[in-house]
Write a protein that holds these residues in place. Sequence first.
Motif, PDB file in Angstrom:
ATOM      1  N   GLN A 211       0.777  -1.138  -0.028  1.00 54.71           N
ATOM      2  CA  GLN A 211       0.002   0.116  -0.083  1.00 54.71           C
ATOM      3  C   GLN A 211       0.763   1.214  -0.057  1.00 54.71           C
ATOM      4  O   GLN A 211       0.445   2.326   0.091  1.00 54.71           O
ATOM      5  CB  GLN A 211      -0.871  -0.038   1.094  1.00 54.71           C
ATOM      6  CG  GLN A 211      -1.915  -1.022   1.286  1.00 54.71           C
ATOM      7  CD  GLN A 211      -2.459  -1.186   2.511  1.00 54.71           C
ATOM      8  OE1 GLN A 211      -2.116  -0.616   3.535  1.00 54.71           O
ATOM      9  NE2 GLN A 211      -3.455  -2.148   2.554  1.00 54.71           N
TER      10      GLN A 211
ATOM     11  N   SER B  22     -11.457   6.733   9.285  1.00 60.02           N
ATOM     12  CA  SER B  22     -12.921   6.637   9.021  1.00 60.02           C
ATOM     13  C   SER B  22     -13.663   6.464  10.192  1.00 60.02           C
ATOM     14  O   SER B  22     -13.179   6.344  11.466  1.00 60.02           O
ATOM     15  CB  SER B  22     -13.249   5.428   8.172  1.00 60.02           C
ATOM     16  OG  SER B  22     -13.094   4.240   8.830  1.00 60.02           O
TER      17      SER B  22
ATOM     18  N   ASN C 257     -18.775   0.238  -3.857  1.00 60.11           N
ATOM     19  CA  ASN C 257     -18.690   0.674  -2.413  1.00 60.11           C
ATOM     20  C   ASN C 257     -18.676  -0.598  -1.570  1.00 60.11           C
ATOM     21  O   ASN C 257     -19.598  -1.321  -1.212  1.00 60.11           O
ATOM     22  CB  ASN C 257     -19.934   1.633  -1.975  1.00 60.11           C
ATOM     23  CG  ASN C 257     -20.085   2.603  -3.154  1.00 60.11           C
ATOM     24  OD1 ASN C 257     -18.971   3.244  -3.507  1.00 60.11           O
ATOM     25  ND2 ASN C 257     -21.248   3.098  -3.103  1.00 60.11           N
TER      26      ASN C 257
ATOM     27  N   GLY D 283     -16.083  -1.597   2.294  1.00 60.65           N
ATOM     28  CA  GLY D 283     -14.852  -1.656   2.986  1.00 60.65           C
ATOM     29  C   GLY D 283     -13.846  -2.533   2.510  1.00 60.65           C
ATOM     30  O   GLY D 283     -12.574  -2.386   2.301  1.00 60.65           O
TER      31      GLY D 283
ATOM     32  N   LEU E 240     -12.250  -0.788   9.426  1.00 58.73           N
ATOM     33  CA  LEU E 240     -13.198  -0.614   8.260  1.00 58.73           C
ATOM     34  C   LEU E 240     -14.265   0.589   8.205  1.00 58.73           C
ATOM     35  O   LEU E 240     -14.674   0.510   9.563  1.00 58.73           O
ATOM     36  CB  LEU E 240     -13.658  -1.979   7.557  1.00 58.73           C
ATOM     37  CG  LEU E 240     -12.976  -3.042   7.085  1.00 58.73           C
ATOM     38  CD1 LEU E 240     -13.408  -4.412   7.112  1.00 58.73           C
ATOM     39  CD2 LEU E 240     -11.992  -2.846   5.903  1.00 58.73           C
TER      40      LEU E 240
ATOM     41  N   SER F 259     -18.313   3.599   3.851  1.00 61.98           N
ATOM     42  CA  SER F 259     -17.399   2.822   2.524  1.00 61.98           C
ATOM     43  C   SER F 259     -17.914   3.532   1.245  1.00 61.98           C
ATOM     44  O   SER F 259     -17.144   3.415   0.252  1.00 61.98           O
ATOM     45  CB  SER F 259     -17.591   1.486   2.587  1.00 61.98           C
ATOM     46  OG  SER F 259     -18.753   0.871   1.967  1.00 61.98           O
TER      47      SER F 259
ATOM     48  N   SER G 128     -15.390   6.452   2.153  1.00 60.46           N
ATOM     49  CA  SER G 128     -13.900   6.064   3.055  1.00 60.46           C
ATOM     50  C   SER G 128     -13.492   4.656   2.631  1.00 60.46           C
ATOM     51  O   SER G 128     -14.158   3.646   1.972  1.00 60.46           O
ATOM     52  CB  SER G 128     -14.450   6.165   4.501  1.00 60.46           C
ATOM     53  OG  SER G 128     -14.994   7.437   4.731  1.00 60.46           O
ATOM     54  N   SER G 129     -12.275   4.493   3.076  1.00 65.18           N
ATOM     55  CA  SER G 129     -11.604   3.157   2.820  1.00 65.18           C
ATOM     56  C   SER G 129     -11.255   2.725   4.115  1.00 65.18           C
ATOM     57  O   SER G 129     -11.157   2.989   5.287  1.00 65.18           O
ATOM     58  CB  SER G 129     -10.583   3.354   1.752  1.00 65.18           C
ATOM     59  OG  SER G 129      -9.414   4.197   2.666  1.00 65.18           O
TER      60      SER G 129
ATOM     61  N   THR H  78      -3.135   5.437   4.898  1.00 65.89           N
ATOM     62  CA  THR H  78      -3.776   6.473   5.867  1.00 65.89           C
ATOM     63  C   THR H  78      -2.812   7.173   6.727  1.00 65.89           C
ATOM     64  O   THR H  78      -3.054   8.453   7.080  1.00 65.89           O
ATOM     65  CB  THR H  78      -4.570   5.445   7.196  1.00 65.89           C
ATOM     66  OG1 THR H  78      -5.461   4.606   6.399  1.00 65.89           O
ATOM     67  CG2 THR H  78      -5.202   6.249   7.838  1.00 65.89           C
TER      68      THR H  78
END
Length: 444
Positions: free
Chosen positions: A101, A236, A350, A352, A375, A381, A384-385, A391
Amino acid sequence: MIQTIDLRGTPTTPAALLAAVPRALTTVTSASDIAAELIADVRARGEVALLDQAERLDHVRPQHVRVPAEHLVEALAGLDPAVRAAVEETIRRVRLASAAQVPPAVTTTITAGATIRQRWQPVNRVGLYVPAGKAVYPSSVVMNVVPAQIAGVSSIALASPPQSRFDGRVHPTILAVAALLGVNEVYAMGGAGAVGAFAYGVPGLGLDPVQIVTGPGNVYVAAAKRLVRGQAGIDSEAGPTDILVIADAGADPLLVAADLVSQAEHDELAAAVLVTDSVGLADAVAARLVTLAATTTHTERVTAALSGRQSAIVLVDDLAVAAAFSNAFGPEHLEIQTSDPEAVLATIENAGAIFLGPHSPVSLGDYSAGSNHVLPTGGQSRFSSALGAYTFLRPQQIVSYSREALQAVAANIAAFSKAEALPAHGDAVTARFVDDHTAGKTSN
């Protein structure tokens, strides 16, 4: 036990589907006033407020808000070997997935002498929240800490509520996993007050404010994260959990029901939703839920969650509508148990985290898949992720132009500045291309 929502033959516009989404009455908005009071109390009274809140809400007054180093050492020494082995393997897997990531630095050459470098800079300090109310979540320590470490965060603070059965200490398994990961700044504080303490700091504890607050929690934790956003970043609003399963006639009703129950045992406000085009599967799952709810360990909690307005079996005309309903719902966890899960996945926007096929249950993601289980919930979701290394990273653009490269666009900049009635913008560029005397420069 669980309600049925029949959408067959009804309009399937995004607005109509969004209106049909089942949600709990207790929302983040409704919890905001209480969360705001708790945060304000911590800002005003610091450590004393945290102690008073622990006594009132966690039913114990901890001897130490900041966990002494020896408590971490003791907890790690006492960690069950089987649990330690499971934790270490999960750490390994989450590290692998989190490393993927982190984007590479990229340099783009616009023209000769003109470059834009894109780098990803970690924040320096984060506050990670690990709940410990109805259950204990050492797995959440892993899911919070590992991505932060992979991102390169240098200062990590962790909070978890004090436990009455451990004389006001943080649960020893949580402490042990923190120690295993090298986190030595741990606080016995919970709920909205802990989020406020992270965001604003508590000088009396030596707790400096953080830049980002992450982690799951109850609706008050989610409300507190919404309230402090702006003072600190957040991942989130990870409040009460939810699961949505898209399944067709070929799905195993026992597996579907078992997965719905697995999330319902978290909290009475947990949402468990099945969306299917098969009446036969719907009936079979409903029957299985009654049986499983009556025999599972947390019968009352599961029954309350499944009976709540936030849980439902939703009947639709086909899997295309099932996917559209899921997109409107914005699930935290989405399972696709259909004959061709990849085909359904192609229409999902959509979610998580997404689990494909009968052998990828949400429980796998909760512990050992390597994915992150922190999540977005409650429909978050849709925008947001999941928590990840990203992050804790901020993309930064680094601009480097030579004199010649700047001169090539000087006229364009002047044209823009004139059009926007901001002539000093253009002047700042043209000033670089006048001779030394005109620019007022002096020489020795």
